[in-house]
Design an enzyme around this catalytic site. Structure first.
Site, PDB file in Angstrom:
ATOM      1  N   LYS A  94      59.291  36.422  36.437  1.00 26.92           N
ATOM      2  CA  LYS A  94      59.203  34.420  36.898  1.00 26.92           C
ATOM      3  C   LYS A  94      57.615  35.765  37.524  1.00 26.92           C
ATOM      4  O   LYS A  94      56.924  34.845  37.248  1.00 26.92           O
ATOM      5  CB  LYS A  94      59.972  34.004  38.049  1.00 26.92           C
ATOM      6  CG  LYS A  94      61.425  33.430  37.274  1.00 26.92           C
ATOM      7  CD  LYS A  94      61.087  32.597  38.038  1.00 26.92           C
ATOM      8  CE  LYS A  94      62.328  32.225  37.006  1.00 26.92           C
ATOM      9  NZ  LYS A  94      63.324  32.362  36.550  1.00 26.92           N
ATOM     10  N   GLU A 116      59.827  24.524  43.461  1.00 22.87           N
ATOM     11  CA  GLU A 116      61.573  24.437  43.493  1.00 22.87           C
ATOM     12  C   GLU A 116      61.965  25.871  42.684  1.00 22.87           C
ATOM     13  O   GLU A 116      60.875  26.765  42.447  1.00 22.87           O
ATOM     14  CB  GLU A 116      61.291  23.057  42.342  1.00 22.87           C
ATOM     15  CG  GLU A 116      61.489  23.925  40.998  1.00 22.87           C
ATOM     16  CD  GLU A 116      60.253  24.476  40.749  1.00 22.87           C
ATOM     17  OE1 GLU A 116      59.260  24.351  40.825  1.00 22.87           O
ATOM     18  OE2 GLU A 116      60.154  25.023  39.275  1.00 22.87           O
ATOM     19  N   SER A 383      65.385  39.703  30.923  1.00 24.36           N
ATOM     20  CA  SER A 383      64.091  38.910  31.771  1.00 24.36           C
ATOM     21  C   SER A 383      64.797  39.328  33.223  1.00 24.36           C
ATOM     22  O   SER A 383      63.858  39.021  34.310  1.00 24.36           O
ATOM     23  CB  SER A 383      64.760  36.963  31.308  1.00 24.36           C
ATOM     24  OG  SER A 383      66.407  37.802  32.447  1.00 24.36           O
TER      25      SER A 383
HETATM   26  C1  LIG Z   1      65.259  31.817  36.263  1.00 26.00           C
HETATM   27  C2  LIG Z   1      65.667  32.828  35.803  1.00 26.00           C
HETATM   28  C3  LIG Z   1      65.707  32.772  34.402  1.00 26.00           C
HETATM   29  C4  LIG Z   1      65.829  31.342  33.301  1.00 26.00           C
HETATM   30  O1  LIG Z   1      64.324  30.498  33.266  1.00 26.00           O
HETATM   31  P1  LIG Z   1      63.534  30.825  31.840  1.00 26.00           P
HETATM   32  O2  LIG Z   1      62.560  29.490  32.084  1.00 26.00           O
HETATM   33  O3  LIG Z   1      64.756  29.883  31.339  1.00 26.00           O
HETATM   34  O4  LIG Z   1      63.201  32.621  31.656  1.00 26.00           O
HETATM   35  C5  LIG Z   1      66.302  33.713  33.484  1.00 26.00           C
HETATM   36  N1  LIG Z   1      66.526  35.097  33.870  1.00 26.00           N
HETATM   37  C6  LIG Z   1      66.422  35.571  35.544  1.00 26.00           C
HETATM   38  C7  LIG Z   1      66.070  36.154  35.300  1.00 26.00           C
HETATM   39  C8  LIG Z   1      65.612  34.524  36.121  1.00 26.00           C
HETATM   40  O5  LIG Z   1      65.107  34.574  36.752  1.00 26.00           O
END
Ligand SMILES: *Cc1c(COP(=O)(O)O)cnc(C)c1O
Length: 401
Positions: A94, A116, A383
């Site tokens: 993010k 948010e 992610s």
């Molecule tokens: C917020 C988050 C997600 C989900 O958000 P996407 O917009 O679908 O990427 C996935 N993995 C992690 C580690 C997150 O913090």
């Protein structure tokens, strides 16, 4: 519709049938201003230089593409590579997008930042970049999530931002988004709204995708360097869809690479208790855009269920809806139980504790790897890291501290 070289969205913000700007009149001008600023800056050399400098020096990019040796041995049908977004500053993908958006805010002369957050990761990433530039920052968070994610609430406060608890509706992410939009309508002149995924009205899905596409761009050069061809598949979890979109986008015209998004199957898609709009939803409008949505027959948004707060959202970014309908990407779902099993397996096999969101992508390898041979290369987009989820998993495992 076949995917082609034409870049989407179109001038009205549509990806095929999906997207657009379904917002109150008062926001139309702000969205147009944002789009104009972005289109002017995105190819500007100084802007790009600053963006990549910040990604390198503050975030720690490029993130490695790492060979997962023991997982590869376990499946025995192809090499598994991990794109390590978990190693970024603040622990997830993010930050890539917030670094870009705060530069836009600064350029537009905005003094106040709002966002948010669900699990709190986007709140932390936003508070982090706002602190760095000395901007006032307000984070909207559902009361339920404030309770579940108290550590991230405190992190956000440590970073100098204010947390606003939202009690309306189910008191989770969608309600926090509603409240942030309400704030923006009221304070649009001096306020920049940093959206946390490829969701919301145009131009946000495009802007967030472009900033996070650094992930896919790095993947292309790292794949060439490490295994001398493009991956056979890229697997990523899908909540709003930003980590997946960032990894997928540079590959849309690379036909040999399968793009696979994994949604939160909760108790199982067939039970209706899930957060998988692309697997079990229909087109509808939520938070300013038309996209697949979990809704009942009268268009009321259904409640969602997932062990992972970051995937616990009834909608999805419009570009994913287009990729689904066009057939360019595949969308599957895995259950909470499968994700939890993968969470433990990856921790034990690789020495990497993944975020519960990411664990959904890993869980799908059980199905996916059967279809590959030993010459193939599969990339999992990691992610984020799982430190934030330790308490949730410990509780499920019946461990008390
Ligand atoms: C917020 C988050 C997600 C989900 O958000 P996407 O917009 O679908 O990427 C996935 N993995 C992690 C580690 C997150 O913090």
């Amino acid at each position: 519709m076949k995917p082609n070289k034409q870049s989407l969205p179109d001038k009205n913000g549509f990806f095929g049938d999906y997207g657009g700007k379904f917002v109150p009149e008062t926001l139309m001008y702000a969205l147009e201003q944002l789009e104009e600023t972005y289109l002017n800056l995105k190819d500007d050399d100084d802007f790009k230089k600053q963006f990549y400098k910040d990604l390198s020096e503050f975030v720690g990019r490029p993130s490695p593409l790492y060979f997962a040796e023991r997982l590869t041995d376990y499946y025995g049908t192809g090499s598994i590579w991990l794109k390590r977004e978990d190693l970024n500053h603040t622990g997830a993908h993010k930050i890539n997008n917030t670094i870009g958006q705060i530069l836009l805010a600064k350029h537009m002369g905005k003094k106040r930042i709002i966002a948010e957050t669900g699990a709190g990761q986007h709140g932390v990433a936003t508070a982090t970049v706002a602190a760095r530039l000395g901007l006032e920052c307000h984070i909207y968070m559902g009361a339920e999530d404030v309770e579940r994610q108290s550590l991230n609430v405190y992190r956000i406060k440590l970073l100098g931002a204010q947390v606003h608890k939202v009690d309306s509706g189910s008191a989770t992410l969608k309600d926090a988004l509603n409240e942030a939009l309400r704030d923006w309508v009221t304070n649009v002149d001096d306020t920049y709204y940093i959206i946390g995924s490829v969701t919301g009205p145009h131009p946000y899905p495009m802007i967030v995708r472009d900033f996070n596409s650094v992930v896919g761009e790095e993947l292309i050069s790292q794949s060439k360097e490490l295994f001398n061809k493009m991956p056979d598949a890229i697997v990523a979890c899908v909540g709003g869809g930003s980590n997946a979109m960032g990894a997928f986008y540079p590959f849309i015209n690379i036909a040999g690479t399968r793009l696979i998004g994994v949604e939160a199957g909760g108790e199982g898609v067939e039970t209706g208790e899930h957060a998988a709009p692309l697997n079990d939803g229909s087109p509808g409008v939520l938070h300013g855009a038309l996209s697949y949505l979990m809704q009942d027959d009268s268009g009321q948004v259904k409640s969602t269920k997932s062990v992972s707060a970051g995937l616990d959202y009834p909608g999805v970014g419009p570009e994913h809806s287009w990729l689904k309908d066009s057939g360019r990407a595949e969308y599957v779902a895995v259950s909470d139980d499968a994700a939890l099993k993968a969470f433990h397996q990856v921790s034990e096999f690789e020495g990497i504790i993944p975020a519960l969101e990411t664990a959904h992508a890993f869980a799908y390898l059980d199905t996916l790897m059967k279809g590959f041979d030993s010459n193939s290369n599969i990339v999992v987009n990691v992610s984020g890291r799982g430190d934030k989820d330790i308490n949730t998993v410990a509780e499920i495992d019946g461990i008390k501290f």
